[in-house]
Design a protein around this motif. Structure first.
Motif, mmCIF file in Angstrom:
data_model
loop_
_atom_site.group_PDB
_atom_site.id
_atom_site.type_symbol
_atom_site.label_atom_id
_atom_site.label_comp_id
_atom_site.label_asym_id
_atom_site.label_seq_id
_atom_site.Cartn_x
_atom_site.Cartn_y
_atom_site.Cartn_z
ATOM 1 N N GLU A 120 0.807 -1.213 0.000
ATOM 2 C CA GLU A 120 0.000 0.000 0.000
ATOM 3 C C GLU A 120 0.844 1.270 0.000
ATOM 4 N N ARG A 121 2.110 1.160 0.389
ATOM 5 C CA ARG A 121 2.947 2.356 0.505
ATOM 6 C C ARG A 121 4.399 1.991 0.221
ATOM 7 N N VAL A 122 5.190 3.012 -0.032
ATOM 8 C CA VAL A 122 6.626 2.813 -0.228
ATOM 9 C C VAL A 122 7.361 3.440 0.943
ATOM 10 N N SER A 123 8.648 3.235 0.995
ATOM 11 C CA SER A 123 9.459 3.770 2.088
ATOM 12 C C SER A 123 9.395 5.298 2.110
ATOM 13 N N PRO A 124 9.247 5.899 3.289
ATOM 14 C CA PRO A 124 9.245 7.367 3.374
ATOM 15 C C PRO A 124 10.599 7.979 3.008
ATOM 16 N N LEU A 125 11.629 7.142 2.901
ATOM 17 C CA LEU A 125 12.945 7.626 2.492
ATOM 18 C C LEU A 125 13.118 7.653 0.977
ATOM 19 N N SER A 126 12.103 7.200 0.232
ATOM 20 C CA SER A 126 12.247 7.076 -1.218
ATOM 21 C C SER A 126 12.618 8.399 -1.888
ATOM 22 N N VAL A 127 12.025 9.488 -1.452
ATOM 23 C CA VAL A 127 12.300 10.785 -2.086
ATOM 24 C C VAL A 127 13.731 11.221 -1.828
ATOM 25 N N VAL A 128 14.165 11.195 -0.570
ATOM 26 C CA VAL A 128 15.503 11.698 -0.253
ATOM 27 C C VAL A 128 16.599 10.742 -0.730
ATOM 28 N N MET A 129 16.283 9.461 -0.875
ATOM 29 C CA MET A 129 17.259 8.525 -1.420
ATOM 30 C C MET A 129 17.309 8.605 -2.943
ATOM 31 N N GLY A 130 16.165 8.954 -3.548
ATOM 32 C CA GLY A 130 16.080 8.919 -5.002
ATOM 33 C C GLY A 130 16.434 10.215 -5.702
ATOM 34 N N MET A 131 16.500 11.324 -4.972
ATOM 35 C CA MET A 131 16.776 12.593 -5.649
ATOM 36 C C MET A 131 18.219 12.632 -6.154
ATOM 37 N N ASN A 132 18.408 13.253 -7.317
ATOM 38 C CA ASN A 132 19.726 13.264 -7.951
ATOM 39 C C ASN A 132 20.770 14.012 -7.134
ATOM 40 N N ASN A 133 20.353 14.958 -6.317
ATOM 41 C CA ASN A 133 21.317 15.703 -5.522
ATOM 42 C C ASN A 133 21.562 15.078 -4.154
ATOM 43 N N ALA A 134 21.136 13.842 -3.958
ATOM 44 C CA ALA A 134 21.312 13.195 -2.660
ATOM 45 C C ALA A 134 22.789 13.045 -2.306
ATOM 46 N N ALA A 135 23.613 12.647 -3.275
ATOM 47 C CA ALA A 135 25.034 12.409 -2.984
ATOM 48 C C ALA A 135 25.718 13.692 -2.537
ATOM 49 N N ASN A 136 25.574 14.766 -3.329
ATOM 50 C CA ASN A 136 26.278 16.001 -2.949
ATOM 51 C C ASN A 136 25.714 16.584 -1.653
ATOM 52 N N ALA A 137 24.413 16.370 -1.392
ATOM 53 C CA ALA A 137 23.827 16.853 -0.140
ATOM 54 C C ALA A 137 24.462 16.147 1.060
ATOM 55 N N HIS A 138 24.568 14.818 0.985
ATOM 56 C CA HIS A 138 25.207 14.072 2.077
ATOM 57 C C HIS A 138 26.664 14.477 2.246
#
Length: 419
Positions: free
Chosen positions: A132-150
């Motif tokens: 019924e749902r996906v992980s709430p981390l999907s957006v922050v893990m999937g965004m293209n700028n996740a690597a440079n943000a971390h």
């Protein structure tokens, strides 16, 4: 406008050969292929193809479980590569440790696919597994700028933080723009590079549908990628990450940093002709522009790390462009494609090849185009393709080419440490 010299003070990577920088270069220089036959159990159907994977990479060991659990694999590879480059540069993990003001320190990162796998995983959970749902981390893990943000968060970088996406020129674009910021004085220090993972069924099948992937089997996989050869049949996909620390030269000298090389030029343009077909004229313009930016003549270039993907159309066009720019010198110009060994890492390709180029200058050793002996395509004649690694005393200046889908061309110019 002032132009500051830009020192390379740190290099780091996570590669199919592992994470040790010196070992990586020696194995590439020796012509050792990291390409293997991959068979997956992914649903809805397995993948069977030559592939390059970072088999020994353990994100929890490298980053710690809390941080690793917040990241998609492309970010994990990038963060691990950056940590290695940071240590290589002799920099403290936090500003509190060295009292530095990191307001002019930043991160520009390249990726082609980014966290696409996170979104694909969510879709599979919804539609194939009936959740019924996906992980709430999907957006922050999937965004293209996740690597440079971390990266920026972990290192306390208060300057620019952004991602660059330009297909397989993504990392080179990020490195070039980071170089410009340090050279102009806008930034004191930049960490830059790229990471990518291309392992999902849908993405690999999409590349396969374009008929650009090398064919093979479990026995022939290591030699499946054969740039410039008369029997080449395509590229080999893979995963990895690589990072460079770029620093104002005077600052690096003042703090006693070891300088591993110098970035001296960057050029980028667009072919503006076709989404996927390479264009000789656009590549010629990029090559001439980087020579102009670095204040070089063609005779001052001693090595070119080619884009060289092993596609039937791309390889001859790159050689033609080099011959037009370098003229009679082209016959003696060493040009090698290390993708023949570490594969095509898409958004990370330019970063790992930048590391190779910087290491070639530092070690005075030119890596080969593997699997080429006796197989050169007549359409690719006219340059020295370096069928075996060689020592090269007096290697002072080198270029690294990245020519991408979408018509994006990027060329970086490097100089040896003592230049």
């Amino acid at each position: 406008m002032a132009r500051h010299r830009v020192a390379i003070t740190g290099l780091g990577l996570v590669s199919p050969y592992g994470g040790d920088l010196e070992d990586f270069f020696q194995r590439v220089w020796a012509g050792e292929s990291a390409v293997r036959w991959m068979v997956t159990e992914d649903e809805p159907r397995p993948l069977c193809l030559p592939y390059v994977r970072c088999e020994g990479f353990d994100a929890e060991r490298e980053l710690g479980k809390p941080l690793a659990s917040m990241m998609e694999r492309f970010s994990q590879l990038g963060m691990a590569a950056v940590f290695k480059a940071w240590r290589h540069a002799g920099l403290a993990r936090s500003a509190a440790e060295d009292g530095s003001d990191r307001g002019q320190w930043g991160c520009l990162w390249g990726t082609a696919l980014g966290g696409l796998a996170a979104h694909e995983r969510g879709a599979r959970e919804l539609w194939l597994k009936g959740r019924e749902r996906v992980s709430p981390l999907s957006v922050v893990m999937g965004m293209n700028n996740a690597a440079n943000a971390h990266i920026s968060i972990q290192l306390g970088l208060g300057g620019v933080s952004s991602s660059h996406t330009a297909a397989c020129a993504s990392a080179s674009m990020a490195i070039g723009e980071a170089f410009r910021r340090v050279r102009s004085g806008e930034a004191e220090l930049m960490v830059t590079g790229g990471s990518d993972v291309c392992q999902s069924v849908s993405v690999v099948k999409a590349w396969e549908a374009m008929r650009v992937l090398a064919r093979g089997d479990e026995h022939t996989a290591p030699s499946a990628c054969r740039p410039f050869s008369n029997d080449r049949n395509g590229l080999v996909l893979g995963e990895g990450g690589a990072a460079l620390v770029l620093e104002n030269w005077d600052r690096a000298v003042a703090r006693g940093a070891r300088i591993h090389g110098e970035l001296i030029g960057f050029a980028t343009n667009c072919d503006h002709t076709h989404l996927v077909r390479p264009d000789r004229a656009g590549q010629v313009r990029a090559l001439r522009a980087v020579l102009d930016d670095a204040g070089l003549t063609p005779r001052e270039v001693h090595y070119v790390n080619a884009h060289g993907t092993a596609t039937p159309e791309g390889d001859p066009i790159e050689v033609q462009a080099l011959r037009e720019v370098f003229g009679e010198q082209a016959e003696r110009l060493p040009v090698s494609s290390t993708k023949s060994m570490h594969g095509h890492l898409l958004g990370a390709a330019g970063a790992i090849e930048a590391v190779v180029t910087a290491m070639a200058l530092r070690e005075q050793a030119i890596p080969p185009t593997a699997h080429l002996a006796g197989r050169l395509d007549p359409a690719c004649e006219g340059v020295d393709h370096v069928p075996q690694g060689r020592h090269a005393n007096g290697l002072r200046v080198a270029l690294s080419n990245s020519f991408a889908f979408g018509g994006s061309n990027v060329v970086l110019a490097f100089a040896a440490p003592a230049h």
